[in-house]
Every structure is written in structure tokens, then in C-alpha cells.
Design a protein around this motif. Structure first.
Motif, short mmCIF file in Angstrom:
data_model
loop_
_atom_site.label_atom_id
_atom_site.label_comp_id
_atom_site.label_asym_id
_atom_site.label_seq_id
_atom_site.Cartn_x
_atom_site.Cartn_y
_atom_site.Cartn_z
N ASN A 27 0.79 -1.21 -0.04
CA ASN A 27 0.02 0.09 -0.02
C ASN A 27 1.09 1.34 0.10
O ASN A 27 0.64 2.25 -0.81
CB ASN A 27 -0.94 -0.08 1.27
N LEU A 30 2.19 1.77 -3.42
CA LEU A 30 1.30 2.16 -4.41
C LEU A 30 0.90 3.71 -4.31
O LEU A 30 0.52 4.39 -5.04
CB LEU A 30 -0.15 1.48 -4.43
N LEU A 31 0.94 3.84 -2.98
CA LEU A 31 0.57 5.58 -2.51
C LEU A 31 1.50 6.24 -2.96
O LEU A 31 1.22 7.44 -3.48
CB LEU A 31 0.43 5.47 -0.88
N LEU A 33 3.59 5.76 -5.39
CA LEU A 33 3.30 5.83 -6.86
C LEU A 33 2.33 7.02 -7.36
O LEU A 33 2.53 7.82 -8.29
CB LEU A 33 3.26 4.31 -7.32
N PHE A 34 1.27 7.04 -6.55
CA PHE A 34 0.13 7.78 -6.88
C PHE A 34 0.49 9.24 -6.76
O PHE A 34 0.26 9.98 -7.35
CB PHE A 34 -1.07 7.35 -6.08
N LEU A 37 2.58 10.27 -9.24
CA LEU A 37 2.01 10.67 -10.71
C LEU A 37 1.25 12.13 -10.64
O LEU A 37 1.20 12.71 -11.56
CB LEU A 37 1.01 9.53 -10.75
N LEU B 26 -6.57 1.52 -4.27
CA LEU B 26 -5.27 2.38 -4.77
C LEU B 26 -5.09 1.96 -6.08
O LEU B 26 -4.79 2.83 -6.90
CB LEU B 26 -4.33 2.23 -3.86
N SER B 29 -7.53 3.29 -8.55
CA SER B 29 -7.35 5.09 -8.55
C SER B 29 -6.16 5.28 -9.55
O SER B 29 -6.18 6.03 -10.18
CB SER B 29 -7.53 5.44 -7.24
N ILE B 30 -5.02 4.56 -9.29
CA ILE B 30 -4.14 4.83 -10.41
C ILE B 30 -4.51 4.80 -11.68
O ILE B 30 -4.18 5.55 -12.63
CB ILE B 30 -2.82 4.06 -9.90
N PHE B 33 -6.83 7.28 -12.77
CA PHE B 33 -6.01 8.75 -12.78
C PHE B 33 -5.17 8.64 -14.14
O PHE B 33 -5.43 9.32 -14.92
CB PHE B 33 -4.86 8.92 -11.76
N LEU B 34 -4.72 7.54 -14.64
CA LEU B 34 -3.80 7.56 -15.81
C LEU B 34 -4.75 7.56 -16.93
O LEU B 34 -4.56 8.32 -18.08
CB LEU B 34 -3.00 5.92 -15.81
N TRP B 36 -7.69 9.02 -16.93
CA TRP B 36 -8.28 10.57 -17.14
C TRP B 36 -7.14 11.46 -17.67
O TRP B 36 -7.27 12.18 -18.45
CB TRP B 36 -8.27 11.10 -15.73
#
Lengths: 176, 566
Positions: A27, A30-31, A33-34, A37, B26, B29-30, B33-34, B36
């Protein structure tokens, strides 16, 4: 057998880390990574620019001595003069630069040489401080050839100055 | 080696055992987001490197001057644009075309000269007028042609050579202007609403021998006394006052003044079916007056027909092909016709068979919302005062933080190079918009003119960017001056860049028009070196009065080769 012993619980004991499972390593990965981005998306980007254009060459009034250094040596540009107009022939360095077939013309008044179609030494004016070559003794055919050369030069090369003899009023002006 | 792989395998499977519902959320949502980002990103309206170097500089410069800069459409070595490239019907398709004059513009309006191949229209331009809240009146081009012929013949018979036009923006204004080209007199365009003394001074200064004015706006006794060369007057009367008799001359003026009334002339001669003459003689020029405000000193400039058509042609081609004026446009001049920029753009709209809406609420400080309240313009010309007023009123009306956030989001879109459009996000949270016209969202192009030397309010690039969001239209900011017909320079309509720390109060003015070239002459304070180009602005070209003009203002050419005040 009749003893009421407590039935051993077969349910697993509640995992003590279950409540905080949002922060498991995957987690967190991934967090982050988010987050990266989103940062790259929202980061303001600088407008694209080009490097500044090379500055324009200043139009100069040359005399034969001041024109002489412009023969391609010492990383100078290559200029030559035709009928009072100085052309920047650096793009034709293979011809007019040092070692080229017409290297004699570089930094000199090339009018007589172009008119007569010869690039010998005796086509150039010897005395740099003297008056310019008037081209009076050339016949019509040679003047025609000169005009043709001048037209080709006009199309190919840039006029960056004019040539005046030493001692003329315009030459004194540039010295001031 | 095998142990390393096993360790790696163990680490990865240890990582993945921690997968739970939060991880799934998560991951989705990634991916969302990509998705979008891919959906939302689009190419900029123009390539950013095209904006990074706009005008074309010459390779050689004279000492004590800068290089000569030209529009990219007329590079060095090619002639500047000199006119409209008018091709009368019957000429071969790819011939060069003549320069043309105002008569050719009117012949194009009536349809006598067809549009270029590929352009579709109904065959003529459309002219409509709006008076107050009355609504829009359509005028037939044949009727207008008749009015031009009648007024022109009347003035020609009276021997008028210099006719002063002292009218607000109106149909009669344009009729008198075109009549001057057909019947051989010079129109003198006097800005409306002058005090009487100034009007008399201007009439004397320009040497007018005829006057076309609104009935009741000019005291005939004073004017005929002050301007002794005035011989004939035509009154234009609005519909509500037509019952009165305007043709009587007050005593004391005597028989030297000939008074006529426009609508009576038209009424009398309507049955004659007057047609426009087709003399090959060169028509005379047009006189413009450059004035800071009514009542102040005015500079007189006379432009020949060729200079005006050069300016009109250059303004037409200053827009990219996809956004040029065409027959489906509704053009609103919200600045007075006595300003050559607005007049040349109106002529350009007529030349392209657009629908031109003439209304008298037009001037330097007019409110655009008021001017456009009964129509839905797609293209408008305004002065810098109007744009500044629009900007400040809309900015004051943005109060909520949500609106400010939406404005910020749209500003980011502009910085990325795209004009913000209405998406579902903007329907949820809309930034403040200025309400222009009856149908919101139709305005696609706004021309803003800066009048050099007349203390017009400055518009910075931030203000222009805000205006793009408020009006949802592309904006062209132009530098205009007295001695140049049309404009000196105009920004690229795709140039949405904003400066974080601007060095001057005015935004840059973009590239010169294709009919002029500009250079900067050294002054004692400013000079041009290899690193910078600064000096006094000098304009040369086919739309400059006298061929070359020293504008008397210090300017600089920036690194992206756009013109700006120093």
C-alpha cells in the motif's frame, strides 16, 4: 467426558495489525506511486523557449586594410568585395576560405578577377592604401561577366558592408 | 545466484501478501488517474516553438539601428503586402490580383466580385443596424447601394471635394465613405461628440467644404461662421424626428449654405434607380483624425486608398486560415469607425461577406455587455478602455473560492496552450464569465486595440489571459498609431502565454502586420547591441502615411521576436 471443559476456540485470534493494514508495504508503494503521478501532472511546466537567435551582423564601411583580415584565418569570417559591396562568403568557405581554389579573393576586392575570369595575384590591387580599382580598362564582355557574377553573389550571399578607399570621407567617418 | 533469486522471489511474495481492499482501491485509482490523463490531454492550439520565435529578423543591421523585423508571412526578400489581391470575375484563377480600393470592397459586398474559390456565402455581405432596444434591422444591399449613389451624386453636383463626416457609427457613415471612393471626394472622419468649438476648429484645420452630420447635433450658425469654406450640409435624421422640417436654414447664413436632408434625398430619387459609376479614375484618400479624447487637439492624417486596402488585406491574413472572418461570422464593431483599426477590420468583415452589425453604442469607453445586448456576435472589435472595463467588472464579480479555483484550473489549461472549453467540470463549477451577447459562448474572437501615445489603459498578459477565460474567446491585442492605417503589430491569437514578472505594464504586441516592417533606431538613452534590441520604433511599409513613420515611442524587441514597449 461429562466435564464441561471450554471448547477450544477454532477461530483465529484477531490479527493485531488488521486495523492498520492500510500501511502494508504494498500500500505504501502504491500510495507513493500515486503521489508521484499526481505531482508530475500538477507541476507547472516552464514554457518552451528557443535559444536566442544569433545577433544580426552590423553593416560596416570597410577600407582595403580593414577588409584584409577577413580571409578565414584565425577563425575570422570570409569576406570579399565586388564593386564596392562586401559579401559574407563564409558559407562558401571551401572555395574562398584558406586552401580553397579562390582563396586569393578572400579579404580583397575581387572585381577585376571576376570580370576577367582569373584568380591570379595580379588581378588584385597591390597597394591597400591606394585608391580602389576603377575597372575602366575592362571591355563590355568582361563587365557583362562581372555583372553576372555579382548577380549570383547577390542571390547566394549576404551584403555586410561597403568598400571605400583609404582617405575617403566615409572611411574617416567610421574611424570617428 | 539461485539463492539471490529465491530471496527476491520471497521478498516480492511477502510484499504481495499484504494485498487487501485498500490496495485494490489504490490500484483502481491509479488506473483511473492514468485513464483521465490520457482522456484529458490534447495537443496545444499551436506548437509552442512557433511562439518562441515569432517575427523574422533580417540578417544584417545598419549601425545605430536594430535589424528589420517582418511578419513570418512576408519574409525578407519578398515584397510586403500592398493590397487586397482583388480578382474581378473573368480573370484566371491563380493570377496575382490587383491592390483594389474601397470601390472593389463595395463590389465584393454586392456580390459583383465573387469570393475566393472554396469560400461559401449567400453571395453578398449582410449589414444590420441596431438602435437601442429596438432590435436588429436588416438592410438590403441594393438599397444601400442606392443610398450611396444618391448621396454621392448630390455631393458631386455641389462640387464638394472634402466632405466632413461627423456621425456616430451608422449606415450613413459607411454610405458616405463608399460614396467618396465612387464619386471622387475625400471623406474626413471626425470623431463624434465634440464640443462645438472643437468641431469648428477641426473643420477649419481639415479644410472641409461639405458636412454630413446628425440633425440637431451641430449649431448651423456657429459652424457656418467659423468654417467659412463650408458650402453644403446633409443632415441625417433619426426616425423619430423625421416629422420635423430640417431643411430650413436659419437667417444670417444667407444663400451660401446648401442644406439637404438624407432621407428626403433618398425618398425623392428612389425611383430613378441610381447606379454607381464605374470611372477608372483613382479615387482620393480618406482623412483620419487622431485624438486623445473629444475636445482635445487632433492630428490629421490622410491615407490613400492603397494604404487602406493594404491594411485591410494584412488584417485579413493576420489570422490563421482556420479562424479567418468568413460568411458565417457576426461582426460587431464596438469602437468608432473614425479609428482606422476598427474601420479596416469592418472593411475586412464586409470583404469576407460576414454579417456586420452597426450600432451607435460604439466608442473608446463603451461597455461591451451593453453594446452587444440584443445580438450574439462571434467577432468583436473593442478599444483597450472597453477591455479594461470588462476585465475589472468581471474580476470584481468573482467572489466565491470555488469560482476562483475554476479560474485557476482554466488558467492552467491556457498555460498548457489550449483554450478552455465547457466540459462537465466547468458545468459543475464555472468560473466567472462576462455575459456578452444574447447567446453565451458565441464570441470566438476579440480584437483589442491599444492607441499609441494617447494614454490608453495598459493591459498586461495576465489581464489578457483573464479576459480569455471571461469571454471564452481568443484575443488579439494590437498596437495602433496615427500614421499607420490598421495596426502596426498584432499578437498571434494562439499566444496564451503569461509572464510571471512582466517588465512593462503593457503586454507585448506580437508580430508586425504583413504590410509593414519595423526597426528600432538608437536614441541617446537606448541602443541596440548584440544582446538587446531597444530604441525608437520606426515603421515602414505600404500602409504607413508617407512611407516611413517615426512613432516617437521607445520599444524593444524581446527574445521571442515580439514587439513591446521599452
Amino acid at each position: 467426558m461429562a466435564d464441561a471443559t471450554a471448547i477450544p476456540s477454532t477461530l483465529p485470534a484477531p490479527d493485531p495489525t488488521h486495523a492498520a493494514s492500510v500501511f502494508t508495504p504494498i500500500n505504501v508503494l502504491l500510495l507513493s506511486l500515486f503521489g508521484i503521478l499526481v505531482y508530475f501532472r500538477l507541476r507547472p511546466s516552464a514554457p518552451q523557449t528557443l535559444p536566442r537567435a544569433p545577433p544580426a551582423t552590423v553593416f560596416r564601411t570597410f577600407t582595403p586594410p580593414t577588409l584584409f583580415p577577413y580571409n578565414g584565418l584565425n577563425s575570422m569570417p570570409v569576406y570579399l568585395a565586388v564593386r564596392g559591396r562586401v559579401f559574407d562568403v563564409t558559407s562558401g568557405r571551401n572555395f574562398y576560405g584558406p586552401g580553397g581554389p579562390y582563396a586569393n579573393f578572400a579579404g580583397r576586392d575581387a572585381s577585376r578577377g571576376l570580370a576577367c575570369g582569373s584568380f591570379d595575384e595580379d588581378m588584385l590591387t597591390k597597394d591597400l592604401d591606394g585608391p580602389l580599382d576603377t575597372l575602366e580598362d575592362l571591355d563590355a564582355e568582361q563587365m557583362e561577366a562581372l555583372r553576372g557574377w555579382e548577380e549570383r553573389f547577390d542571390e547566394k550571399y549576404l551584403v555586410v558592408g561597403k568598400l571605400v578607399p583609404v582617405g575617403s570621407p566615409e572611411a574617416d567617418e567610421t574611424k570617428a | 545466484m539461485a539463492g539471490l533469486l529465491e530471496q527476491l522471489d520471497g521478498a516480492i511474495s511477502g510484499l504481495l501478501t499484504g494485498w487487501n481492499v485498500y490496495t485494490t482501491a489504490l490500484a483502481f485509482s491509479i488506473v483511473g488517474f492514468l485513464g483521465w490523463i490520457i482522456y484529458d490531454s490534447a495537443d496545444a492550439d499551436t506548437h509552442p516553438l512557433l511562439l518562441a520565435r515569432q517575427a523574422q529578423a533580417s540578417y544584417v543591421r545598419q549601425p545605430r539601428e536594430s535589424a528589420v523585423y517582418r511578419a513570418p508571412e512576408t519574409p525578407h526578400g519578398y515584397p510586403l503586402r500592398t493590397g487586397l489581391a482583388v480578382r474581378p470575375p473573368g480573370t484566371p484563377m491563380y493570377s496575382a490580383g490587383k491592390d483594389g480600393d474601397l470601390r472593389d470592397i463595395w463590389r465584393r459586398v454586392t456580390g459583383e466580385i465573387p469570393l475566393e474559390k472554396g469560400a461559401t456565402s449567400t453571395g453578398t455581405a449582410h449589414i444590420m443596424t441596431v438602435f437601442g432596444k429596438e432590435g436588429v434591422t436588416q438592410h438590403k444591399v441594393d438599397d444601400i447601394t442606392m443610398e450611396i449613389a444618391i448621396a454621392g451624386k448630390h455631393l458631386q453636383d455641389r462640387g464638394a471635394t472634402r466632405v466632413a463626416i461627423y456621425l456616430p457609427n451608422s449606415l450613413e457613415f459607411l454610405c458616405a465613405l463608399f460614396a467618396g471612393a465612387f464619386y471622387g471626394f475625400t471623406p474626413i472622419l471626425i470623431p463624434y461628440n465634440q464640443p462645438h468649438l472643437t468641431l469648428v476648429e477641426l473643420l477649419v484645420q481639415t479644410g472641409a467644404d461639405a458636412l454630413i452630420a446628425e440633425a440637431g447635433s451641430v449649431p448651423l450658425a456657429e459652424v457656418s461662421q467659423g468654417a467659412s469654406s463650408l458650402r453644403s450640409i446633409i443632415w441625417t435624421v433619426e426616425k423619430t424626428s423625421r416629422h420635423m422640417d430640417w431643411s430650413e436654414v436659419p437667417e444670417g447664413i444667407g444663400g451660401k449654405m446648401d442644406v439637404a436632408v438624407w432621407h428626403e434625398l433618398v425618398q425623392e430619387q428612389k425611383s430613378i434607380h441610381a447606379t454607381l459609376p464605374s470611372t477608372p479614375a483613382k479615387p482620393p484618400g480618406v482623412v483620419f483624425l487622431w485624438q486623445e479624447a473629444v475636445g482635445k487637439h487632433a492630428e490629421t492624417v490622410e491615407f490613400t486608398q492603397q494604404k487602406l486596402t493594404a491594411a485591410v488585406g494584412a488584417l485579413i491574413t493576420s489570422l490563421p486560415l482556420a479562424h479567418r472572418l468568413n460568411a458565417s461570422d457576426t461582426f460587431l464593431p464596438a469602437d468608432t469607425f473614425t479609428h482606422s483599426y476598427c474601420l479596416c477590420l469592418t472593411l475586412a468583415a464586409l470583404f469576407s461577406h460576414a454579417t456586420v452589425i452597426i450600432q451607435s453604442v460604439a466608442g473608446p469607453g463603451v461597455d461591451l455587455t451593453l453594446a452587444a445586448r440584443s445580438i450574439a456576435p462571434t467577432v468583436a472589435v473593442v478599444s483597450a478602455e472597453t477591455a479594461a472595463k470588462l476585465h475589472s467588472t468581471t474580476k470584481e464579480s468573482t467572489t466565491s473560492a470555488l469560482q476562483k479555483f475554476a479560474h485557476y484550473v482554466e488558467t492552467r489549461m491556457l498555460t498548457a496552450g489550449r483554450l478552455p472549453t465547457d466540459t462537465f467540470l466547468t458545468k459543475l463549477i464555472a468560473p466567472a464569465r462576462a455575459s456578452i451577447g444574447t447567446t453565451p459562448g458565441k464570441l470566438r474572437l476579440l480584437f483589442v486595440s491599444e492607441r499609441q501615445g494617447l494614454n490608453t489603459p495598459p493591459l498586461s498578459s495576465e489581464d489578457l489571459s483573464d479576459l480569455r477565460i471571461y469571454t471564452k474567446a481568443r484575443i488579439a491585442y494590437a498596437l495602433t498609431t496615427a500614421k499607420v492605417a490598421g495596426a502596426v503589430a498584432q499578437t498571434n491569437i494562439y499566444d496564451y502565454r503569461r509572464e510571471e514578472k512582466p517588465s512593462t505594464k503593457h503586454s507585448h504586441f506580437g508580430v508586425p502586420l504583413s504590410c509593414v516592417e519595423i526597426k528600432l533606431k538608437d536614441t541617446p538613452q537606448l541602443e541596440t547591441t548584440d544582446e538587446q534590441s531597444m530604441g525608437e520604433l520606426v515603421v515602414t511599409g505600404s500602409s504607413v502615411a508617407g512611407g516611413q513613420a517615426f512613432l516617437g515611442v521607445n520599444a524593444t524587441i524581446r527574445d521571442d521576436h515580439t514587439l513591446a514597449y521599452a
